[in-house]
Write a protein that holds these residues in place. Sequence first.
Motif: not given
Length: 241
Positions: A127-143
Amino acid sequence: MLVPKYRRVLLKISGESLKGSAPTGIDPDALNYMAQQIGDVHQMGIELAIVIGGGNIWRGGQAERWGMDRATADYSGMLATIMNALALQDALEKRGIITRTQSALQIQAVAEPYIRRRAMRHLEKGRVVIFSAGTGNPFMTTDTASALRALEIGAEVLLMAKNNVDGVYDSNPHINPDAKRFVSLDYLEALNRRLEVMDSTAVSLCMENKLPIVVFNIFEQGTMQGILSGDTVGTTIAATD
């Protein structure tokens, strides 16, 4: 049959790549193109996870400049990534690719909570898995989320998909026609030159764990397949001997 160079990869897609030529939002043509490219890679038998940004809908840094509290602005951005993830999941499943969206924020009506072992099990089942909402923490980018999730799931490479440039240059190629594209870079050189490939936290995390990064233009047909087949495409950031 060609044996892929990598068994498990993580693909980072920017939110901007989903808006196509529109100023904001999701362009159906761009979305379907992205799903087709991912589908081609999935057919190679590669275990594929994706981290998606939300910049086509919301940018926390910009909202902060408007006067919004930064943490609140970043949480709003995380919700934008969930919207993008659901749109991409739908486009993939229309192509018969079983897809699971996991969220670092608790939003179980539309996405699974992020659970590392469950994500790895999905990948093992094809299955393909898409991770959303970044790390779940502010001040952290999706990079940073991309680097973190890639390491957590044991990905062998982090693919940084760009939508307007085919690698890393020594200056802005849209301004300087003599800009030079790097075929390969050391992590430290990428950090020291401040080349804006991805944020420095993400590059440092990859460097500490020796995770290679490949920067490429996903809107050049077949580039992702080429990388995963072992072709030299874009710019590779890795440790040099």
